[in-house]
Write an enzyme that holds these catalytic residues in place. Structure first.
Site, PDB file in Angstrom:
ATOM      1  N   SER A 129      -9.828   1.279   2.791  1.00  0.00           N
ATOM      2  CA  SER A 129      -8.929   2.059   1.972  1.00  0.00           C
ATOM      3  C   SER A 129      -7.841   1.253   1.261  1.00  0.00           C
ATOM      4  O   SER A 129      -7.312   1.714   0.263  1.00  0.00           O
ATOM      5  CB  SER A 129      -8.262   3.125   2.842  1.00  0.00           C
ATOM      6  OG  SER A 129      -7.389   2.530   3.786  1.00  0.00           O
ATOM      7  N   LYS A 135       0.863  -1.179   0.000  1.00  0.00           N
ATOM      8  CA  LYS A 135       0.000   0.000   0.000  1.00  0.00           C
ATOM      9  C   LYS A 135       0.902   1.232   0.000  1.00  0.00           C
ATOM     10  O   LYS A 135       1.950   1.249   0.671  1.00  0.00           O
ATOM     11  CB  LYS A 135      -0.864  -0.028   1.262  1.00  0.00           C
ATOM     12  CG  LYS A 135      -1.948   1.039   1.338  1.00  0.00           C
ATOM     13  CD  LYS A 135      -2.806   0.856   2.606  1.00  0.00           C
ATOM     14  CE  LYS A 135      -3.954   1.844   2.688  1.00  0.00           C
ATOM     15  NZ  LYS A 135      -4.795   1.623   3.887  1.00  0.00           N
ATOM     16  N   SER A 175     -10.003  -1.092   6.912  1.00  0.00           N
ATOM     17  CA  SER A 175      -9.346  -0.856   5.624  1.00  0.00           C
ATOM     18  C   SER A 175      -8.555  -2.029   5.056  1.00  0.00           C
ATOM     19  O   SER A 175      -8.133  -1.976   3.909  1.00  0.00           O
ATOM     20  CB  SER A 175      -8.425   0.361   5.728  1.00  0.00           C
ATOM     21  OG  SER A 175      -9.187   1.534   5.676  1.00  0.00           O
TER      22      SER A 175
END
Lengths: 479, 485
Positions: free
Chosen positions: B153, B78, B177
């Protein structure tokens, strides 16, 4: 109208740790801009603070030395505001639960002892520094130096217990002495290692409701704090006399004019949005650690002063001067361990030693006339080898060269003349030269005696034993 | 089977036996990324040169016989993890060109083991969102259906696994997330207990809630990745100094007598029938394996979303203050004066959702409102924590849906923040309680979108939820289905 001034002080003391409060960077002063930085003190994304244990130890020392209670569980909080010298956009400080609370200090003003409350002491990080410069091409530019960012500070907040500028100065001096004594702050006010903000307000004499206060900033000497407060008292008194109201605001002290001017008003005051810093866990301090730290505290000036009076029989004044700094006290105590006459030592330290040091700007720890040399010299006086007067010459030489006093006496031929015959001969010569004065003396003008002593000492180049000169001279004059 | 399709443990076996080299595996992965990236957009930055360099180093290491289970494995991260020398944006314009000077601890640990970094993954801007639609770099698509969001996310971390563009990924989880996108993309995603993995070098959204965790093809990979990044870090004061267990060793196929709680409050109206069905089937599967079910109550569940949006935004409003245009990141150069520079740089640099949360958080911390909002939220958080502590007195794990619905359509909730916020209703309480949760594939919707279920464990009970997830996986086929790209 007559007003009573009410003052509270907030002192920031920079701690003498080797590394910063939340990272491992050096705290050394004066390095190349931004050379002492890392992701943490630069406020890089993802960087996290880790508390420096030494800072906690120093804060506890300060708390214990000012009679505070040490909070068993204290919390770091974020104080949020934007400024280019504040890399994270918040300062890590303490807010609701500071490390030390409810302390006090005793100050003495005009012979009266007064207790001044200390509300709290908390740890926080310093900000960086902005450097504004004119450039050839781009006009005015501002640069950010973050070497100082994240250096550890203690904020020490007093109760509004101070009632005059003199009390404020006495409190500040006392606090300054303590942090320097503890070895946790170098106390350098010019470089900003010890700086002070003052909250000042007036109320009618006899009232017990505090007036609206102004916060004075940027005060970096004992002289300025007095100036700033006195100016502020006058300014506020004028406003009140005219029937107007004092505005709550922050005012900047200007050392050039000795006045204060408005920096920002209450409506411009920041809302710092304090909240507990989620990156740092609560700081838990056990009693055993506190006791361990208590055990490392040096003897503090007040205690030392009292001990000097009790143990060495010194006058209050001497005890005060000798305990004023840890270094002077150490010098004195080293002397006292070698020579029993404390008052004699005290006279020499307060006189010749401190004067000589002041003249060439040296610290007492670097004094070439070490406690051993000084006390050796005092022994020579006591034995009558040299007179007190000659000793001053010996001291000068000893201070300059660090030579043994006995050797100086020998090399310079400063041994005191104690031979009766030799002294009588000098006296005879002097009296023979001044028949008129001898006549006057014998006719009753006895104050001329001092004149003869002076002449004899001069003729002996100071080496004649003064007591013997007195005795023999008197005998001869009375004839 | 292509190399890019293998799990960590499958590829590791081949690398160890010298059947393939890391360079071959990496090339296969880079080709796969090239082939499907247009349709998924998992990545913000693909790092082929770094990847091949890492792969060559891994092959040299393997040749010396110093292979670790992660040596030579293609991994993507990420874009919230700082990677020294490699652009790290957090999907924000304000960090569009930010090249970090250091690695986050999690990345450093993976590098030590010899992973191959294939790229940095898309996400919601500053991890604020549940759909990966708030990224400055565009929306990631759900590999199972291009009209649907991948979740968020950590949307890129999940889509990347589902589209087989990396063998394993790391994400972060502040309110769901990791688990929610893992559920929406049919992957395994684990949020460890707060303090289990270092947050150092991970761009902060809400410091008291953020945790690093893996998104993987299966539970065994999840255990490997968690073991690699977990552990105390002296650079993160909130990381906990507890030994790291051998999570792979915990993967025994046995849940007999395991006490599973079903929280009454999680079976709400509005639960999508396909989610309900997945839950019912999961319960039946576990019952078949000898687990015991009991109804429990987590009475303060209703307050979780509101509590989260006060605490998370308050912390975010402070955490994001450092993006001021002074030292790094986007700066408006036409600004006249300091205040102007701050306002223009931040106005241009942050997207709408980030601004909304900064404003919410600033408000919650303001003087006069602090007690009513932030402080009250902290108190409710304590109550929610106690709910879990009490529940875990009687059960070993808690089984819940991950999200009330399968993935929704791109654009469907983007302009309705409240609806968006409610999609994390089952994951948020776990972050507030600071405990751990895992999402495992458990079914599909009529549209063919994956659905996961969540197993919530006791604090530092990762071994138990991994074991329960592993047993479930061994007795179901859901994880074997692949998105048809």
């Amino acid at each position: 109208m007559k007003y009573q001034v009410v003052i509270g002080l907030e002192v920031h003391a920079q701690l003498l740790t080797n590394s910063k409060i939340f990272c491992g960077c050096s705290t050394r002063f004066g390095a190349e801009p931004n050379s002492q930085t890392c992701p943490v003190c630069l406020g890089m994304p993802g960087a996290l603070p880790v508390l420096n244990g030494k800072v906690v130890e120093y804060a506890v020392k300060a708390g214990l030395a000012t009679n505070c209670a040490i909070t068993p569980r204290s919390i770091f909080a974020r104080k949020n505001y934007f400024y280019p010298d504040l890399p994270k956009g918040y300062q890590i400080s303490q807010y609701e639960l500071p490390i030390c609370v409810n302390g006090c200090l005793e100050i003495e003003v005009d012979g009266e002892i007064k207790k001044i409350g200390i509300t709290r002491i908390h740890m926080e990080e310093d900000a960086g520094k902005l450097v504004h410069m004119e450039t050839m091409d781009a006009g005015e530019k501002s640069y950010v130096d973050l070497n100082r960012a994240c250096t550890p500070l203690l904020e020490i907040v007093s109760e509004p217990d101070l009632r005059s500028a003199d009390e404020a100065v006495a409190y500040l001096k006392k606090l300054h002495q303590i942090v320097v004594y503890l070895g946790i702050c170098d106390g350098n006010m010019e470089e900003g290692s010890f700086r002070c903000d003052a909250n000042v307000s007036l109320m009618p004499v006899g009232s017990d409701t505090f007036g609206t206060r102004a916060e004075l900033k940027n005060i970096n000497s004992f002289r300025f704090i007095k100036q700033a407060i006195e100016y502020e008292i006058e300014r506020q008194a004028d406003i009140l006399d005219e029937g107007r109201k004092v505005v709550q605001e922050t005012r900047l002290f200007d050392p050039a004019t000795g006045t204060t001017r408005s920096m920002r008003g209450k409506e411009e005051a920041h809302d710092y949005r304090y909240f507990p810093d989620p990156d740092l866990v609560p700081l838990v301090i056990g009693d055993d650690w506190v006791e361990e730290i208590r055990g490392t505290l040096p003897e503090l000036p007040d205690v030392k002063r009292q001990r000097y009076v009790a143990e060495f029989g010194l006058p209050e004044y001497d005890a005060e001067v000798l305990s004023a700094s840890r270094e002077i006290a150490e010098y004195f105590e080293a002397c006292a361990a070698l020579y029993p006459q404390a008052k004699t030592i005290s006279n020499w330290v307060m006189g010749e030693v401190l004067r000589a040091l002041k003249e060439d700007g040296r610290e007492i720890a670097d004094c070439p006339a070490t406690p051993r040399l000084l006390t050796d010299m005092l022994q020579l006086i006591e034995k009558g080898t040299i007179s007190g007067k000659i000793a001053k010459t010996v001291f000068e030489e000893m201070y300059k060269t660090g030579k043994e006093p006995a050797r100086i006496v020998e090399e310079k031929g400063l041994v005191q003349v104690t031979d009766t015959g030799a002294i009588e001969k000098i006296i005879d010569d002097v009296l023979a030269k001044e028949p008129g004065q001898v006549e006057e003396y014998r006719n009753g003008k006895e104050k001329l005696f001092g004149f003869f002593v002076g002449q004899v000492m001069k003729a002996s180049r100071g080496k004649a034993n003064p007591a013997m000169v007195n005795e023999l001279l008197l005998k001869k004059l009375k004839g | 089977m292509e190399l890019y399709e293998l799990t960590i443990h499958e590829l590791h076996r081949k690398l160890k036996n010298r059947e393939v080299s890391s360079v071959e595996a990496t090339r296969s992965m880079l080709e796969r990324i090239g082939a499907v990236e247009d349709r998924v957009r998992s990545f913000i930055t693909v790092t082929p040169e770094e990847a091949l360099k890492n792969a060559e180093a891994a092959d040299r290491r393997i040749a010396k016989g110093k292979i670790d289970v992660l040596t030579g494995i293609p991994v993507a991260l990420k874009d919230i993890f700082l990677t020294a020398g490699i652009r790290t944006t957090c999907a924000s314009r304000i960090l569009e060109n930010f090249i970090p000077p250091y690695d986050s601890t999690a990345v450093a640990k993976l590098k030590e083991k010899g992973i191959v970094l294939v790229g940095k993954l898309n996400q919601d801007e500053f991890a604020m969102g549940s759909s990966t639609e708030s990224s400055w770099f565009g929306t990631t698509r759900n590999p199972w259906h291009p009209d649907y969001i991948p979740g968020g996310s950590s949307g890129g971390s999940a889509s990347c696994i589902a589209a087989r563009q990396a063998t394993a990924t790391l994400g972060t989880d502040t309110g769901g997330s990791i688990r929610q996108p893992a559920s929406h993309c049919g992957c395994v995603g684990l949020k460890p207990t707060y303090g289990r993995v270092s947050r150092y070098g991970v761009i902060a959204y809400a410091s008291s809630l953020d945790q690093v965790g893996p998104v993987t093809r299966d539970v065994a990979d999840c255990a490997i990745m968690l073991g690699a990044v977990a552990g105390h870090d002296p650079k993160d004061s909130t990381s906990v100094n507890l030994p790291v267990p051998d999570y792979s060793a915990a993967l025994v196929h046995d849940v007999k007598g395991l006490k599973i709680g079903l929280p009454r409050e999680y079976f709400i109206e509005g639960l999508d029938p396909s989610v309900k069905k997945a839950m019912d089937e999961a319960i039946a599967t576990y019952q078949g394996l000898g687990a015991e079910f009991m109804e429990i109550s987590l009475p303060h569940t209703d307050y979780a979303v509101a509590t989260y949006y006060l605490i998370a935004t308050a912390e975010a409003s402070s955490n994001l203050a450092r993006y001021d245009g002074v030292r790094f990141g986007h700066r408006n150069t036409d600004a006249r004066g300091l205040l102007d520079m701050y306002m223009l740089s931040r106005d241009e640099g942050f997207g709408a959702e980030v601004k909304r949360r900064i404003m919410l958080g600033t408000y919650a911390l303001s003087s006069g409102y602090y007690d009513a909002y932030y402080l009250k939220a902290q108190k409710v958080r304590t109550l929610i924590m106690r709910d879990f502590i009490k529940a875990f007195e009687t059960v070993d794990v808690i089984l819940t849906p991950v999200a009330p619905t399968p993935a929704f359509k791109i654009g469907e909730k983007f302009n309705d923040p409240l609806q968006m916020y409610l999609s994390d209703i089952f994951t948020i309480p776990v972050n507030l309680a600071g405990t751990c949760g895992i999402s495992v594939p458990a079914g599909f919707s009529r549209e063919g979108l994956p659905i996961g279920v969540q197993l919530i464990g006791k604090p530092f009970g990762e071994e138990t939820i991994l074991r329960a997830a592993y047993a479930f996986e061994q007795n179901t086929e859901w994880h074997k289905r692949k998105a048809d790209m």
